[in-house]
Design an enzyme around this catalytic site. Structure first.
Site, short mmCIF file in Angstrom:
data_model
loop_
_atom_site.label_atom_id
_atom_site.label_comp_id
_atom_site.label_asym_id
_atom_site.label_seq_id
_atom_site.Cartn_x
_atom_site.Cartn_y
_atom_site.Cartn_z
N ARG A 128 0.85 -1.18 0.00
CA ARG A 128 0.00 0.00 0.00
C ARG A 128 0.89 1.24 0.00
O ARG A 128 2.07 1.16 0.32
CB ARG A 128 -0.91 0.01 1.24
N HIS A 129 0.31 2.36 -0.33
CA HIS A 129 1.11 3.59 -0.38
C HIS A 129 1.54 3.99 1.02
O HIS A 129 0.80 3.82 2.00
CB HIS A 129 0.30 4.72 -1.03
N GLU A 130 2.75 4.52 1.08
CA GLU A 130 3.29 4.99 2.35
C GLU A 130 2.40 6.10 2.92
O GLU A 130 1.86 6.92 2.18
CB GLU A 130 4.71 5.52 2.15
N ASP A 141 4.58 2.61 -4.14
CA ASP A 141 5.02 3.96 -4.51
C ASP A 141 5.99 3.96 -5.70
O ASP A 141 6.34 5.03 -6.19
CB ASP A 141 5.71 4.63 -3.31
#
Length: 646
Positions: free
Chosen positions: A279-281, A290
């Protein structure tokens, strides 16, 4: 980590009861091979689903019903004669204030604990702080999924010294085991595919295939799918979605790079098995999710360079190419705005809450700007350059200095707006997440100038409502990771890809020169990133941040992209050890795969009702099979010579 919830009080210690991915071989025989490949794919997909989903350790039979994915149960036992407040802080939360977890009453008597159950997150390590009238103790611990833990707080030997000790009550779940199993399965498939390709390349096997089937048809299939592209740099004129160009006109490594980025993008968009690193940071830093979008933008810039050069050599006018680029950008923007938009999942599109920025919208903007710059500086022919000129050894850079000057101006605009634009109630140059970050001093400053420009220009209702900063930093303002200011740096990313394309054009077939220059550019960009970030996650001048598309984020990802491109270029187009399969196929149909996976996300076979929605194994199986379906679809479309152009 979600905030723990106070549950009912009780005595004692709380204890619960306890693909196939479309990695197609580049082997083609006679007509029957079409059927056995599809059958082989179906069997492998079924095996992947069974093997991954039925790992016993991934499905604990007796876990506590209240504990969900990425959570553990913590029982705090208080033997003190004073009420105790429990707070927590994630290791991933930079300069954050402690968040309340709950209250544990005083013990009912000497040696008798008062116990309260909490739910804690397991994605990152956390620090627990226990306070009464004074701070009693702090405990740092990394909990593991579905584990049951006890924290005992007592006086040591009847003194005033407080002792806090953590005990593991039940065995935890190894939530990373499904990833290991999936990796081994796909690695095995890749090895089998490589062995099969080697066997099919033997002269004896080829001769046998000629005798068994139609020799002319077999020869066509071998040439089309087993053959490798000519190492020339001429490509099709479609830079966003490559058309059915013959292998001799394309660098296969570029489509492989694009396809690799796209496949990872599809996988993480589908959920990535619900692992945090897919998942995105939340704010500063990088995860796998990312990486892929900037790489896609980078390789788009590379394709622009090659296609514009090819079109100019074919005699097309710059104005006609510009009008085509404008029309393509408009189409991309409208597809992103009206088709791939989270609002349509909530019913008919509401213009009052329509999200304007988006992935395809940013691609459209970056594409149009970079094509326009390249059309201004591209040479019609590179064959007659003076070899004895002083600038010849750096011609791939110096010949295009006006375009570089424009990019420098754009980047200066980004820097000035980011660090000098006054933002109400926020410090100048603020790059933080707001919320509970920065010790809670700037809760309404999420994204600093980037967030302020989007909210002022587009309106709060027309940008992303649930940014990743909400997960850890508890920010409440809307913030769009594809916003206006970040689009300037996406132009820089595409332009760096354009520079890679210029290297391919000027050093055609000079493999050592091409790879050496890629490595030099990668080193330069890496040094810039090190200076900007001070080689730290949060302490640099400009931290790496996907939400902001910060300058260091672009230079770092471009550095990685060039390194990866060197590797793929060497193995696919120079040594020809790898055909690029299976990533080559989605790379040839990128827009169709991207739009299709967004629109059909909720439909079978890409999603189905799971037996245990709190299992990483089931989510990983579903997401891998859904991604593999799109690889298979792109392979079948490639075999039928079907490509979606815009």
């Amino acid at each position: 980590m979600e905030r723990g919830k106070l549950k009912k009080k009780h005595k004692g210690i709380y204890s619960g009861g306890g693909h196939r991915e479309g990695r197609e071989k580049n082997i083609n025989m006679a007509q029957p091979e079409k059927h056995y490949k599809v059958f082989f794919l179906a069997v492998i997909a079924w095996l992947v689903a069974i093997c991954v989903a039925e790992i016993p350790s991934c499905h604990p039979r007796h876990k506590a019903a209240v504990v969900k994915m990425d959570e553990a149960s913590l029982t705090v036992n208080n033997e003190l004669d004073a009420e105790m407040v429990v707070s927590w802080l994630s290791d991933h939360c930079y300069q954050c204030v402690y968040q309340p977890l709950g209250v544990v009453p005083a013990g009912p008597g000497p040696g008798l604990p008062s116990s309260v159950d909490f739910t804690v997150g397991t994605q990152h390590g956390i620090t627990l702080q226990l306070n009464s009238s004074l701070e009693l103790c702090t405990v740092h611990y990394h909990f593991w999924e579905h584990g049951n833990y006890s924290l005992w707080v007592k006086n040591l030997n009847d003194s005033s010294v407080v002792n806090c000790s953590m005990i593991t009550d039940t065995e935890t779940v190894n939530s990373y085991l499904p990833i290991m199993v999936a990796f081994l399965l796909f690695t095995g498939l890749a090895i089998l595919s490589a062995i099969g390709a080697t066997v099919m390349g033997l002269d004896a096997v080829k001769n046998l295939m000629f005798r068994l089937g139609n020799s002319m048809e077999t020869e066509r299939l071998i040439n089309s799918d087993l053959g490798f592209p000519c190492r020339t740099v001429e490509t099709a004129t479609d830079t966003i979605l490559p058309g059915p160009a013959t292998p001799s006109r394309r660098l296969r490594s570029l489509d492989t790079f694009r396809g690799l980025s796209l496949v990872i993008m599809v996988f993480v968009n589908y959920g990535g098995g619900r692992y945090w690193f897919f998942r995105h940071e939340s704010w500063n830093g990088l995860t796998v999710a990312d990486l892929v979008f900037p790489w896609f933008v980078f390789i788009m810039g590379t394709s622009i360079s090659l296609s514009v050069s090819s079109a100019l050599r074919c005699g097309l006018s710059r104005f006609s190419l510009f009008t085509k680029a404008v029309w393509r950008s408009v189409q991309l923007f409208l597809i992103g705005l009206l088709i791939i938009n989270p609002n349509y999942c909530q019913g008919p599109l509401s213009w009052d809450s329509l999200r304007i920025p988006g992935v395809l919208q940013r691609l459209a903007f970056s594409y149009l700007v970079v094509v326009s710059l390249d059309l201004c500086v591209a040479w019609n022919s590179l064959d007659n350059l003076p070899v004895d000129a002083w600038w010849y050894s750096a011609r791939e850079f110096l010949l295009y200095w006006p375009a570089w000057l424009c990019v420098v101006v754009l980047e200066t605009v980004w820097l000035c707006l980011t660090f000098l634009l006054p933002v109400p109630d926020c410090p100048s140059g603020y790059l933080g997440p707001g919320g509970i970050g920065d010790m809670g001093q700037y809760p309404n400053c999420t994204g600093g100038a980037a967030g302020y420009v989007d909210r002022w220009l587009l309106g709060e209702n027309h940008i992303y409502q649930t940014p990743s900063s909400r997960v850890i930093y508890k920010s409440h303002l809307p913030f769009d990771p594809e916003g206006v200011l970040g689009s300037i740096n996406s132009v820089l990313m595409a332009f760096l890809g354009l520079q890679a394309g210029k290297i391919l054009l000027h050093y055609k077939d000079q493999h050592s020169s091409i790879m050496a220059r890629f490595l030099i550019w990668s080193l330069v960009l890496g040094i810039i990133s090190a200076v900007l970030t001070k080689c730290s996650l949060n302490e640099g001048f400009i931290p790496i941040n996907k939400n902001l598309w910060s300058l260091s984020y672009v230079t770092t990802l471009a550095c990685f992209a060039l390194l990866l491109l060197v590797l793929i270029y060497y193995t696919v187009d120079v040594k020809r050890w790898w055909s690029g399969a299976p990533f080559y196929y989605p790379g040839m149909n990128s827009i169709l795969v991207y739009v299709g996976h967004e629109v059909l996300e909720e439909y079978f076979p890409f999603r189905w009702r799971m037996a245990d929605s709190q299992s990483h194994a089931e989510h990983l199986t579903q997401n891998l099979l859904a991604t593999s379906c799109w690889v298979l679809i792109s392979f079948l479309l490639h075999r039928k010579n079907i490509f979606w152009k815009i």
